[in-house]
Scaffold this motif. Structure first.
Motif, short mmCIF file in Angstrom:
data_model
loop_
_atom_site.label_atom_id
_atom_site.label_comp_id
_atom_site.label_asym_id
_atom_site.label_seq_id
_atom_site.Cartn_x
_atom_site.Cartn_y
_atom_site.Cartn_z
N ALA A 1 0.81 -1.22 0.00
CA ALA A 1 0.00 0.00 0.00
C ALA A 1 0.84 1.27 0.00
CB ALA A 1 -0.93 0.00 1.21
N ARG A 2 2.15 1.11 -0.09
CA ARG A 2 3.07 2.24 -0.19
C ARG A 2 2.94 3.21 0.98
NH1 ARG A 2 3.73 3.63 -6.67
NH2 ARG A 2 4.09 1.47 -7.31
N VAL A 3 2.83 2.65 2.16
CA VAL A 3 2.80 3.50 3.36
C VAL A 3 4.08 4.31 3.41
CG1 VAL A 3 2.78 3.51 5.88
CG2 VAL A 3 1.28 1.94 4.61
N ARG A 4 3.93 5.60 3.66
CA ARG A 4 5.08 6.46 3.68
C ARG A 4 5.07 7.37 4.91
NH1 ARG A 4 2.05 8.96 -0.46
NH2 ARG A 4 1.73 6.78 -1.05
N ARG A 5 6.25 7.90 5.23
CA ARG A 5 6.37 8.80 6.38
C ARG A 5 5.47 10.00 6.20
NH1 ARG A 5 9.28 8.56 10.52
NH2 ARG A 5 10.47 6.82 9.59
N GLY A 6 4.67 10.29 7.24
CA GLY A 6 3.76 11.41 7.20
C GLY A 6 2.46 11.13 6.49
N VAL B 1 -12.79 2.95 -10.59
CA VAL B 1 -12.08 3.75 -9.58
C VAL B 1 -10.58 3.63 -9.80
CG1 VAL B 1 -11.58 3.97 -7.12
CG2 VAL B 1 -13.93 3.55 -7.89
N MET B 2 -10.10 2.40 -9.97
CA MET B 2 -8.67 2.19 -10.15
C MET B 2 -8.14 2.97 -11.35
SD MET B 2 -7.91 -1.84 -9.35
CE MET B 2 -9.46 -2.57 -9.84
N PHE B 3 -8.87 2.93 -12.45
CA PHE B 3 -8.38 3.56 -13.67
C PHE B 3 -8.43 5.08 -13.59
CE2 PHE B 3 -8.84 5.26 -17.96
CZ PHE B 3 -7.72 4.71 -18.57
N TYR B 4 -9.60 5.63 -13.33
CA TYR B 4 -9.77 7.07 -13.42
C TYR B 4 -9.16 7.83 -12.25
CZ TYR B 4 -12.59 6.57 -17.58
OH TYR B 4 -12.99 6.29 -18.86
N ARG B 5 -8.90 7.13 -11.14
CA ARG B 5 -8.30 7.81 -10.00
C ARG B 5 -6.86 7.38 -9.78
NH1 ARG B 5 -11.65 7.28 -4.94
NH2 ARG B 5 -10.61 9.21 -4.35
N ASN B 6 -6.31 6.64 -10.74
CA ASN B 6 -4.91 6.21 -10.65
C ASN B 6 -4.59 5.50 -9.34
OD1 ASN B 6 -3.13 7.21 -13.07
ND2 ASN B 6 -4.59 8.86 -12.67
N VAL B 7 -5.45 4.55 -8.98
CA VAL B 7 -5.28 3.79 -7.75
C VAL B 7 -4.54 2.49 -8.04
CG1 VAL B 7 -6.53 2.45 -6.00
CG2 VAL B 7 -7.26 4.78 -6.55
N ILE B 8 -3.57 2.18 -7.22
CA ILE B 8 -2.82 0.93 -7.32
C ILE B 8 -3.44 -0.10 -6.38
CG2 ILE B 8 -0.60 -0.17 -6.84
CD1 ILE B 8 0.67 2.59 -7.47
N VAL B 9 -3.65 -1.31 -6.86
CA VAL B 9 -4.07 -2.42 -6.01
C VAL B 9 -3.00 -3.49 -6.11
CG1 VAL B 9 -5.80 -4.19 -5.55
CG2 VAL B 9 -6.52 -1.91 -6.29
N ALA B 10 -2.40 -3.85 -4.99
CA ALA B 10 -1.29 -4.80 -4.99
C ALA B 10 -1.43 -5.71 -3.77
CB ALA B 10 0.04 -4.06 -4.96
#
Length: 343
Positions: A162-167, A278-287
């Motif tokens: 989910a690409r958790v990142r600092r902040g 949703v994934m396509f038009y909102r540029n959401v990554i599912v991994a």
């Protein structure tokens, strides 16, 4: 030897089975010193796919009793973590840290390999699968070390996917052991806002101690709206889907913000993700997928050993082998979060 068998739904037995033994030169034999019941074990318990008479369990710590002639790295007498999938440690996927896609992968307790809720186990590809520890078999950290075989590594995998990142902002869907470990993972990766979605007060209290900043107990559309209220209407950057139901993935797609990512580690019990638009038009990554927990031990073990993280707190009941059937009942009825087994 004795092992846990599940002939059919809601029928868990401790039976005598043939002794575990070396079959291939790359095998090791371990005496199981710690095992546990996983939330995914409740799917066959409640009538999901099940191999008749399969030996249950896929998380263990043990002591190496014997090794095959080709085993070089793992030694007799070592205390080892057994990740939930075997891997040869030499193929291109193992080299890339994706051991759950190993060309020789199989999963413990799946009807083909031995189950961990037993007195002993045969471990194929021992050199690539087992992770040796420099501790005694009764070390006080055993509960937390055991989580590195699955739930802590799986929660961490959800956070990585989910690409958790600092902040960043994170929502964890599910307050089971994996979800709670996902909170730990999000916290250690530096997330600023961590929303736990669940309904069990004791678990939610533990989630807050692990680092959750907000609780959302609503489900469905109400839950989605509540998360959006907490995020200025945009949703979160990272969603950790730790359940595997259709409602959980629908919720995940409803709360992820544009450009965000969903890390799904709940074994999917749905045919398809309905959020393609949703994934396509909102540029959401599912991994995501089966966590390569073997790859994450190097990173997580030092923090367990020095007390920076304490995922062993997800265990709230300990039983011997004879207590395993009631352990399944207790977890299924939400009387226990996660049951530790001392064979």
């Amino acid at each position: 030897m004795r092992a846990t068998i599940m002939p059919k739904a809601h029928d868990v037995r401790i039976d005598n089975v043939p002794d575990a033994a070396i079959q291939q030169p790359t095998d090791a034999l371990i005496r199981v010193t710690r095992a546990c019941i996983c939330g995914s074990d409740l799917w066959p318990y409640n009538g999901g796919p099940n191999v008749e008479g399969q030996r249950m369990g896929h998380e263990a710590i043990g002591v190496v009793e014997d090794v095959g002639s080709d085993v070089q790295r793992i030694k007799r007498g070592e205390v080892v973590i057994m990740p939930f999938a075997n891997s040869d440690g030499t193929c291109m996927f193992c080299d890339e840290g994706l051991q759950t896609a190993c060309v020789h992968v199989d999963f413990f307790g799946n009807g083909k390999l031995d189950g961990a809720q037993a007195e002993a186990m045969r471990i194929p590809y021992a050199d690539g699968t087992l992770y040796p520890l420099n501790v005694s078999e009764d070390d006080a950290l055993m509960p937390s070390l055991l989580t590195l075989s699955d739930v802590m590594g799986t929660g961490h995998h959800a956070a990585v996917a989910a690409r958790v990142r600092r902040g960043g902002s994170v929502a964890v869907v599910g307050d089971g052991a994996v979800g709670l470990c996902g909170v730990i993972a999000a916290k250690r990766l530096g997330a600023e806002q961590i929303i736990i979605m669940g309904r069990h007060e004791v678990r939610l209290a533990l989630a807050k101690e692990f680092g959750a900043t907000d609780v959302v107990s609503e489900r469905g559309e109400e839950g989605i709206q509540r998360v959006r209220e907490l995020t200025q209407g945009f949703g979160v950057q990272s969603v950790l889907e730790c359940v595997g139901t259709e409602q959980a993935i629908d919720t995940s797609m409803g709360i992820v913000r544009a450009g965000g990512a969903v890390g799904r580690v709940g074994v999917p019990h749905y045919e398809a993700i309905k959020g393609a638009q949703v994934m396509f038009y909102r540029n959401v990554i599912v991994a995501g997928g089966p966590a390569p927990t073997r790859a994450y031990i190097d990173e997580l073990l030092p923090e367990v050993m020095d007390g920076r993280i304490d995922p062993g707190r997800v265990f709230d009941r300990t039983v011997g082998l004879d207590g395993v059937p009631d352990g399944y009942r207790a977890m299924n009825e939400r009387e226990a979060l996660k049951v530790l087994i001392r064979p």
